[in-house]
Each structure stands twice: as structure tokens, then as C-alpha cells.
Design an enzyme around this catalytic site. Structure first.
Site: not given
Ligand code: F6R
Length: 244
Positions: A136, A138, A67, A143
Site C-alpha cells: 500500500n 507504506h 520499527d 500507513e
């Protein structure tokens, strides 16, 4: 999923570096999927040490990062292009032309993502994908969502990810709000996946990844369905998991 429990961050970093260097020794022209963030830094440092000793050679390796923030130039110190050179590529004998990171400097999200998908697809996907995990759940910048993502795409970062990443920026408002990320489907094409986790702030995510239902609400949970996935996590990150 194979879960390898290690003592702490340093132990995790050495074990991860062992797995990556074994891959490179056995297949010198292999393709590695790489991650940024705090988690893999120790692993990269260990690989640099072994490179300096002459134990591992990156001359023929190609890399594909997960990313990049949208809107940052390659030379921006906060960009993942910069990060990868700073913490890893500039310290080993990799050919920079064989290193790939999504082009965050291209404002045309559709074109930038399609181009990155083409590059990864034409490479035949990666032999070994290194991942960290967000608090979380990810992976990459995928996400929690209603559906699993497919190819490279532009995402709006969640407030929790912006907050977690703000420690690396001078001011919270400097954290980019969008990123280009490989999709979950692309990540799942890797022949082998190595996901690392350290610290109790990752414990819930690690538990849900390994023992929860497979759901796009915890993107990493899909790794339960990968046929060759290794989790290397320290005791703090495994504290909510059943003891082996
Ligand atoms: C980075 C990436 C992210 C991180 C995750 C964990 O390329 O893809 O998914 O792996 O946010 O970040 P750290 O390691 O900083 O806790």
C-alpha cells in the site's frame, strides 16, 4: 530519485549490499538505518558473506531500525529485535550496544517513541537509510494517511498490513495490531535513502512512489522530494513503470 532496474531478487540484494558496503568502507563509523521484512534479507545475507571474506567491517557502525511491534519483548521470535539479531547482527562483528530498535516492550507508547526520537536525533540522523515498501506504499509502518507523520509514533496497523504480515505468524490473530515506527519526517532526514522492491505485488506501490503525486496516501511518494534517494527494484516490481 535514481531508479536502478535489476533482474530479480538476488540481483537486487547484491546491488543493495554493494551500496551499503561502499558506505561502510568509505565511512567505517557511519550510521545505517535498517529495515526488517522479507525484502532486505538477501542483502543482509550478502553483507554477511562479504564480512566473512574480510571485505567489510562493521566494528564501528551504528544502526537504527525503523520499527518494532508494540507489546513484544526483545526475545520474542516475532519481534524485530529478534529478527535483526537472527538475520544479521549475530553474524557480523557489530557491537550490539551500537544497534538500536524502538522498544516495543515498553507499553508507554509516548515514552518509548520520545526516547527513540531522542536517540536518533542525538546520533545526528542516519547516513544511509535502507527501506522496503509495503503493497500500500507504506514505509516503516507509516500507513496511508491524510498527513505525513513526523517523529516516532505508535500506529494501528491497517488490515492489509496485518494480512501481509500474518504469513510470518502461526495464526493471523497473533499478529500485533500496533507498532512503534520512525515517522516520515525522520526518515527524510537521512542523508541518503536506498529503497528496495521485488516482485509484481509491489508494482503498483513502486509506480505510485516514483511517478504518482506526492501524497500521504502513498507515504513512499515523499521520497521523490529527497535529494539523494536510490530505488533498486527488479523487473517485476517495475512492470507498471515507464521503461527507461
Ligand atoms: C519493515 C518495514 C516495512 C517493510 C514493508 C515491506 O521494517 O519497515 O515497511 O519494509 O512492509 O515488507 P516486505 O519486505 O516483507 O515485503
Amino acid at each position: 530519485m535514481k531508479i536502478v532496474s535489476v533482474r530479480d531478487y538476488d540481483d537486487m540484494s547484491r546491488k543493495a549490499a554493494n551500496i551499503i558496503s561502499a558506505q561502510v568502507i568509505l565511512e567505517p563509523a557511519c550510521t545505517l538505518g535498517l529495515a526488517t521484512g522479507t525484502t532486505p534479507i538477501g542483502c543482509y545475507k550478502q553483507l554477511i558473506k562479504w564480512y566473512e571474506k574480510g571485505d567489510v567491517d562493521f566494528a564501528e557502525v551504528s544502526t537504527y531500525n525503523l520499527d518494532e511491534y508494540r507489546g513484544l519483548t526483545h526475545s520474542d521470535p516475532q519481534s524485530y529485535h529478534y529478527f535483526m539479531r537472527d538475520v544479521f547482527f549475530d553474524h557480523i562483528n557489530i557491537d550490539l550496544a551500537r544497534t538500536h530498535v524502538p522498544d516495543g516492550s515498553n507499553p508507554d507508547a509516548e515514552a518509548a517513541c520520545a526516547e527513540y526520537d531522542r536517540i536518533v536525533r542525538e546520533a545526528g540522523y542516519v547516513d544511509l537509510q535502507l527501506l522496503g515498501i509495503g503493497r500500500n506504499g507504506h514505509i516503516g509502518f507509516n500507513e496511508p494517511d491524510e498527513v505525513f507523520s513526523k517523529g516516532t509514533h505508535c500506529v494501528d496497523l491497517t488490515p492489509s498490513t496485518i494480512e501481509a504480515n500474518s504469513r510470518l505468524f502461526e495464526r493471523a490473530e497473533d499478529v500485533p495490531r500496533q507498532a512503534y515506527t520512525m515517522g516520515v519526517q525522520t526518515i527524510m532526514q537521512a542523508r541518503r535513502i536506498l529503497i528496495l522492491a521485488s516482485g509484481s505485488d509491489k508494482a503498483q506501490a513502486v509506480h505510485d512512489m516514483c511517478y504518482g503525486p506526492v501524497t500521504p496516501n502513498v507515504p513512499a511518494s515523499i521520497l521523490q522530494l529527497h535529494t539523494n534517494c536510490i530505488v533498486v527494484a527488479d523487473e517485476a516490481a517495475l512492470e507498471l513503470c515507464p521503461k527507461a
